[in-house]
Design a protein around this motif. Structure first.
Motif, short mmCIF file in Angstrom:
data_model
loop_
_atom_site.label_atom_id
_atom_site.label_comp_id
_atom_site.label_asym_id
_atom_site.label_seq_id
_atom_site.Cartn_x
_atom_site.Cartn_y
_atom_site.Cartn_z
N CYS A 89 0.84 -1.20 0.00
CA CYS A 89 0.00 0.00 0.00
C CYS A 89 0.88 1.25 0.00
N ALA A 90 1.92 1.24 0.83
CA ALA A 90 2.82 2.38 0.89
C ALA A 90 3.57 2.56 -0.42
N LEU A 91 4.02 1.45 -1.03
CA LEU A 91 4.71 1.55 -2.31
C LEU A 91 3.78 2.15 -3.37
N ALA A 92 2.53 1.71 -3.38
CA ALA A 92 1.57 2.24 -4.36
C ALA A 92 1.40 3.75 -4.19
N LEU A 93 1.28 4.21 -2.95
CA LEU A 93 1.12 5.64 -2.71
C LEU A 93 2.35 6.42 -3.14
N GLU A 94 3.51 5.91 -2.77
CA GLU A 94 4.74 6.66 -3.00
C GLU A 94 5.19 6.67 -4.45
N GLU A 95 4.95 5.56 -5.17
CA GLU A 95 5.46 5.46 -6.54
C GLU A 95 4.41 5.70 -7.62
N TYR A 96 3.13 5.47 -7.31
CA TYR A 96 2.10 5.57 -8.34
C TYR A 96 1.15 6.76 -8.12
N GLY A 97 1.12 7.29 -6.91
CA GLY A 97 0.37 8.51 -6.64
C GLY A 97 -1.13 8.45 -6.81
N PRO A 98 -1.80 7.34 -6.45
CA PRO A 98 -3.26 7.34 -6.55
C PRO A 98 -3.89 8.26 -5.51
N ALA A 99 -5.16 8.54 -5.69
CA ALA A 99 -5.86 9.43 -4.75
C ALA A 99 -5.88 8.84 -3.35
N ALA A 100 -6.11 7.54 -3.25
CA ALA A 100 -6.19 6.90 -1.93
C ALA A 100 -5.98 5.41 -2.07
N VAL A 101 -5.43 4.79 -1.03
CA VAL A 101 -5.22 3.35 -0.98
C VAL A 101 -5.80 2.82 0.34
N THR A 102 -6.59 1.77 0.25
CA THR A 102 -7.09 1.07 1.42
C THR A 102 -6.49 -0.32 1.46
N GLY A 103 -5.91 -0.68 2.59
CA GLY A 103 -5.40 -2.03 2.79
C GLY A 103 -6.39 -2.83 3.60
N LEU A 104 -6.81 -3.96 3.06
CA LEU A 104 -7.79 -4.84 3.71
C LEU A 104 -7.10 -6.14 4.09
N ASP A 105 -7.28 -6.58 5.33
CA ASP A 105 -6.74 -7.86 5.75
C ASP A 105 -7.70 -8.50 6.73
#
Length: 278
Positions: A89-105
């Motif tokens: 999730c952190a990699l997605a935010l930092e490298e791809y810049g989407p509006a928001a990321v939710t991690g579900l587990d």
């Protein structure tokens, strides 16, 4: 959206509860880097034994492969199903810049570890990152809430691939994409579960479930998703993973038998993608 939405209380299988709870698979040295995946070793020199930097790069590269397959865009809202420690999730935010990321587990201890690990990021970007509890088969989300649903090396644990596919279709917006990376049997031959149980402890104890990759692809199609594609990537996963394991395990021992299962044509690693029609 976990508050007041069904899904957060979904039960866990005992072997999953133990492996990702008290046993804490992420603490094992073979999963150095905290991503808990086998890695995508395409960029690693096959002539050199991999070290810790190459191992961590392989895990990050597997996430990049999946995020690229999901074709992330800047305005996207992304859900990762089976987020573990949240490093993807952190990699997605930092490298791809989407509006928001939710991690579900599904595992509360994994979510606690994820929140502790990403305290600073959660504080700096409270509207762009969050972690919620829920099962893949009963996702705590409103309909059409996400532009992309991704899952990296978690689907082998999902008890019901049909329910997961239906949930992915429900929560995707029109035009939304899903990309799943995991390992599956190459076909539905009835001998496959027994062969894998003989070779690999995680199939013998039920942590990993032996299903053909077509089961997920067909479930996506049955749920109404389109452009369903299956890409085998075992050549970029199993040989590199085996070279990494050779630092601790002798040939022919668990878990080096993942490579053997691949070479024997029983198991492979796949990326499965699909789109919700507009």
């Amino acid at each position: 959206m976990a508050d007041g939405v069904p899904g957060a209380d979904s039960p866990m299988r005992p072997v999953v509860r133990e492996t990702y709870g008290p046993a804490d698979l992420s603490a094992e040295p073979i999963f150095g880097g905290g991503f808990i995946n086998f890695g995508y070793w395409k960029a690693v020199d096959p002539a050199r034994p991999p070290g810790e930097p190459e191992r961590i790069r392989s895990q990050r590269d597997l996430y990049r492969h999946v995020l690229d397959a999901a074709a992330l865009r800047g305005p996207d809202r992304v859900l990762e199903v089976g987020c573990g420690l949240g490093r993807g999730c952190a990699l997605a935010l930092e490298e791809y810049g989407p509006a928001a990321v939710t991690g579900l587990d599904v595992h509360p201890q994994q979510l606690r570890r994820a929140r502790e690990l990403h305290t600073d990021l959660l504080r700096r970007a409270p509207d762009r990152l969050r972690f919620v509890q829920g099962a893949a088969e009963r996702i705590p989300s409103e309909d059409e809430a996400y532009d992309a649903v991704v899952s990296v090396e978690a689907a082998q644990h999902f008890p019901d691939l049909t329910a997961f596919a239906e949930e992915a279709a429900r929560i995707l917006r029109p035009g939304g994409r899903t990309a799943v990376a995991s390992f599956f049997t190459v076909d539905d031959a009835p001998t496959r579960p027994g062969q894998l149980a003989d070779l690999l402890e995680t199939y013998a104890n039920g942590l990993d479930l032996a299903r053909p990759v077509a089961a997920l692809a067909d479930a996506f199609s049955a749920a109404g998703l389109t452009e369903v594609r299956v890409e085998p990537i075992g050549a970029q996963v199993w040989p590199g993973w085996d070279r990494w394991l050779s630092r601790w395990w002798a040939a022919g021992t668990w878990p080096r038998n993942f490579l053997r299962a691949y070479e024997d044509g029983i198991l492979d690693y796949y990326t499965v993608t699909a789109v919700r029609a507009r």
